[in-house]
Scaffold this active site. Structure first.
Site, PDB file in Angstrom:
ATOM      1  N   HIS A 165     -50.949 -36.748  50.693  1.00 56.03           N
ATOM      2  CA  HIS A 165     -51.905 -37.316  49.734  1.00 56.03           C
ATOM      3  C   HIS A 165     -52.864 -36.235  49.255  1.00 56.03           C
ATOM      4  O   HIS A 165     -52.831 -35.109  49.738  1.00 56.03           O
ATOM      5  CB  HIS A 165     -52.629 -38.526  50.320  1.00 56.03           C
ATOM      6  CG  HIS A 165     -53.564 -38.205  51.457  1.00 56.03           C
ATOM      7  ND1 HIS A 165     -53.112 -37.757  52.674  1.00 56.03           N
ATOM      8  CD2 HIS A 165     -54.915 -38.264  51.555  1.00 56.03           C
ATOM      9  CE1 HIS A 165     -54.151 -37.572  53.481  1.00 56.03           C
ATOM     10  NE2 HIS A 165     -55.260 -37.859  52.820  1.00 56.03           N
TER      11      HIS A 165
ATOM     12  N   HIS B  73     -56.123 -35.517  49.275  1.00 49.96           N
ATOM     13  CA  HIS B  73     -57.415 -35.072  49.810  1.00 49.96           C
ATOM     14  C   HIS B  73     -57.411 -33.569  50.134  1.00 49.96           C
ATOM     15  O   HIS B  73     -56.415 -33.022  50.605  1.00 49.96           O
ATOM     16  CB  HIS B  73     -57.788 -35.882  51.053  1.00 49.96           C
ATOM     17  CG  HIS B  73     -58.230 -37.286  50.722  1.00 49.96           C
ATOM     18  ND1 HIS B  73     -58.194 -38.316  51.610  1.00 49.96           N
ATOM     19  CD2 HIS B  73     -58.722 -37.807  49.561  1.00 49.96           C
ATOM     20  CE1 HIS B  73     -58.641 -39.426  51.025  1.00 49.96           C
ATOM     21  NE2 HIS B  73     -58.959 -39.140  49.780  1.00 49.96           N
TER      22      HIS B  73
ATOM     23  N   ASP C  63     -58.597 -31.767  52.453  1.00 50.98           N
ATOM     24  CA  ASP C  63     -58.263 -31.269  53.803  1.00 50.98           C
ATOM     25  C   ASP C  63     -56.754 -31.311  54.070  1.00 50.98           C
ATOM     26  O   ASP C  63     -56.305 -30.917  55.143  1.00 50.98           O
ATOM     27  CB  ASP C  63     -59.047 -32.042  54.890  1.00 50.98           C
ATOM     28  CG  ASP C  63     -58.714 -33.528  54.927  1.00 50.98           C
ATOM     29  OD1 ASP C  63     -58.672 -34.163  53.854  1.00 50.98           O
ATOM     30  OD2 ASP C  63     -58.493 -34.060  56.037  1.00 50.98           O
ATOM     31  N   HIS C  64     -55.979 -31.738  53.060  1.00 49.53           N
ATOM     32  CA  HIS C  64     -54.518 -31.758  53.195  1.00 49.53           C
ATOM     33  C   HIS C  64     -53.822 -30.828  52.193  1.00 49.53           C
ATOM     34  O   HIS C  64     -52.692 -30.427  52.417  1.00 49.53           O
ATOM     35  CB  HIS C  64     -53.983 -33.196  53.024  1.00 49.53           C
ATOM     36  CG  HIS C  64     -54.522 -34.118  54.087  1.00 49.53           C
ATOM     37  ND1 HIS C  64     -53.753 -34.594  55.117  1.00 49.53           N
ATOM     38  CD2 HIS C  64     -55.773 -34.591  54.311  1.00 49.53           C
ATOM     39  CE1 HIS C  64     -54.511 -35.337  55.925  1.00 49.53           C
ATOM     40  NE2 HIS C  64     -55.741 -35.343  55.447  1.00 49.53           N
TER      41      HIS C  64
ATOM     42  N   HIS D 209     -55.012 -45.723  52.150  1.00 50.41           N
ATOM     43  CA  HIS D 209     -55.984 -44.627  52.306  1.00 50.41           C
ATOM     44  C   HIS D 209     -56.244 -43.990  50.943  1.00 50.41           C
ATOM     45  O   HIS D 209     -57.382 -43.823  50.522  1.00 50.41           O
ATOM     46  CB  HIS D 209     -55.429 -43.627  53.318  1.00 50.41           C
ATOM     47  CG  HIS D 209     -56.298 -42.432  53.548  1.00 50.41           C
ATOM     48  ND1 HIS D 209     -57.505 -42.514  54.197  1.00 50.41           N
ATOM     49  CD2 HIS D 209     -56.140 -41.121  53.209  1.00 50.41           C
ATOM     50  CE1 HIS D 209     -58.054 -41.304  54.253  1.00 50.41           C
ATOM     51  NE2 HIS D 209     -57.246 -40.444  53.655  1.00 50.41           N
TER      52      HIS D 209
ATOM     53  N   ASP E 239     -52.804 -39.428  56.715  1.00 50.67           N
ATOM     54  CA  ASP E 239     -54.002 -40.165  57.132  1.00 50.67           C
ATOM     55  C   ASP E 239     -53.774 -41.675  57.093  1.00 50.67           C
ATOM     56  O   ASP E 239     -54.730 -42.445  56.955  1.00 50.67           O
ATOM     57  CB  ASP E 239     -55.187 -39.821  56.212  1.00 50.67           C
ATOM     58  CG  ASP E 239     -55.772 -38.452  56.505  1.00 50.67           C
ATOM     59  OD1 ASP E 239     -55.293 -37.786  57.442  1.00 50.67           O
ATOM     60  OD2 ASP E 239     -56.706 -38.039  55.789  1.00 50.67           O
TER      61      ASP E 239
ATOM     62  N   HIS F 233     -54.693 -35.771  61.980  1.00 46.60           N
ATOM     63  CA  HIS F 233     -56.020 -35.515  62.565  1.00 46.60           C
ATOM     64  C   HIS F 233     -56.032 -35.743  64.068  1.00 46.60           C
ATOM     65  O   HIS F 233     -55.294 -36.592  64.587  1.00 46.60           O
ATOM     66  CB  HIS F 233     -57.069 -36.440  61.936  1.00 46.60           C
ATOM     67  CG  HIS F 233     -57.463 -36.063  60.541  1.00 46.60           C
ATOM     68  ND1 HIS F 233     -58.439 -35.133  60.270  1.00 46.60           N
ATOM     69  CD2 HIS F 233     -56.994 -36.472  59.341  1.00 46.60           C
ATOM     70  CE1 HIS F 233     -58.566 -35.000  58.951  1.00 46.60           C
ATOM     71  NE2 HIS F 233     -57.689 -35.811  58.356  1.00 46.60           N
TER      72      HIS F 233
HETATM   73 FE    FE Z   1     -57.541 -36.160  56.191  1.00 43.44          FE
HETATM   74 ZN    ZN Z   2     -57.245 -38.238  53.694  1.00 44.46          ZN
END
Ligand code: FE
Ligand code: ZN
Length: 252
Positions: free
Chosen positions: A52, A54, A56-57, A108, A126, A164
Site C-alpha cells: 500500500h 504509505h 513507511d512502506h 487500512h 498493514d 510491523h
Molecule cells: Fe505501516
Molecule cells: Zn500503513
C-alpha cells in the site's frame, strides 16, 4: 528461499526474500538498511513488491530503483509513481520462482493488496499484525472485516509476514478483550522472550492468529461478550463485533 526481516525506522520490517544471490523486497520504506544488506551479502536486487501507499512502506523505493532498475509491483488502485507493474485482485507475480496471488483487501487503505503463495506465505502489509490489525484509515470497518475474513479463510499453516513489530502492544489489548484466553497469555510470554533476545515476533502462523488475535475472533464467545459490554447491546453480526473491537482499540 530464505526470508529475512530488515528493520527500518523504529518498528517496520522490510521482508527480504533471498535465493541464489537474488533478493526481492517487500515494502521497502527505507533504502539505507537494504543497501547495507546488499553490501553484506553481495546479493543482487531483482524485484520490489508493495502492499500500500504509505510512506513507511514505499519511501525507500525511488532511491533503490535509481541505483537498481528493478520492476516494482504494487496496487493498481493506488496511484504510486514508483510502481511499474500495477496489480489487482487475482493477478499473479513470480518472485524468485515462487508464485504469489494478489488479493485486494481494502480497509487500512483503499487499494491495499496482500501477496499469498500457495506453499503458505502471506505478505500482508498493514492489514493483519501479530495479534492485531491495521487502523482503518481509508476504507470502512465492514471492508476491513471482509478483508480479514478472507485472510482468516487461508490455510491455518500459512506463515503471516506483517510489516510491523507491534505484537507486544497488540497482545496487551488482546488480553484486555479476552482476559481468560490461555493462548493469549502463552503468546505474551513467548513474545516477551523473543523481544528480550532482540528477535522479531513475526512471522506468526495463521493458526496462532486465529487463537490470539481479537480482530480475527469475532465468533469467539469472549470477544462477543467484550463487544457487547462495549456497545451496550449484543452485536447484530460478525461485522458489528469486529467493528466494536476495532473502535475500542482506537479509543485507547
Ligand atoms: Fe505501516
Ligand atoms: Zn500503513
Amino acid at each position: 528461499m530464505q526470508i529475512e526481516p530488515i528493520l527500518a525506522f523504529e518498528d517496520n520490517y522490510i521482508w527480504a526474500l533471498r535465493k541464489g544471490g537474488q533478493v526481492a523486497l517487500v515494502d521497502p520504506g527505507e533504502a539505507s538498511p537494504v543497501e547495507r544488506l546488499l553490501k553484506q551479502t553481495g546479493d543482487q536486487l531483482s524485484a520490489i513488491i508493495v502492499t500500500h501507499h504509505h510512506g513507511d512502506h514505499i519511501g525507500g523505493i525511488a532511491e533503490l530503483v535509481a541505483r537498481y532498475p528493478v520492476p516494482v509491483y504494487g496496487p493498481a488502485r493506488e496511484a504510486q509513481a514508483v510502481v511499474t507493474h500495477p496489480l489487482a485482485e487475482g493477478d499473479h507475480v513470480t518472485l524468485l520462482g515462487v508464485d504469489f496471488a494478489v488479493m485486494e483487501v481494502p480497509g487500512h487503505t483503499l487499494g491495499h493488496i496482500v501477496y499469498y503463495a500457495r506453499d503458505g506465505l502471506l505478505f500482508c502489509g498493514d492489514t493483519l499484525f501479530g495479534a492485531g490489525c491495521g487502523r482503518v484509515f481509508e476504507g470502512t470497518l465492514a471492508q476491513m472485516h471482509t478483508a480479514l475474513a478472507r485472510i482468516a479463510a487461508l490455510p491455518a499453516t500459512t506463515q503471516v509476514y506483517c510489516a510491523h513489530e507491534y505484537t507486544e502492544s497488540c497482545l496487551r489489548f488482546a488480553k484486555t478483550v479476552e482476559p481468560n484466553n490461555a493462548a493469549i497469555a502463552a503468546r505474551i510470554e513467548s513474545v516477551k522472550c523473543q523481544r528480550a533476545a532482540r528477535q522479531p515476533s513475526v512471522p506468526s502462523t495463521l493458526a496462532e492468529e486465529l487463537a490470539t488475535n481479537p480482530f480475527l475472533r469475532w465468533q469467539a464467545p469472549g470477544v462477543i461478550a467484550a463487544a457487547t459490554a462495549h456497545l451496550g447491546h449484543p452485536p447484530a453480526n460478525d461485522t458489528e463485533t469486529f467493528s466494536a473491537i476495532r473502535i475500542w482499540r482506537d479509543q485507547l
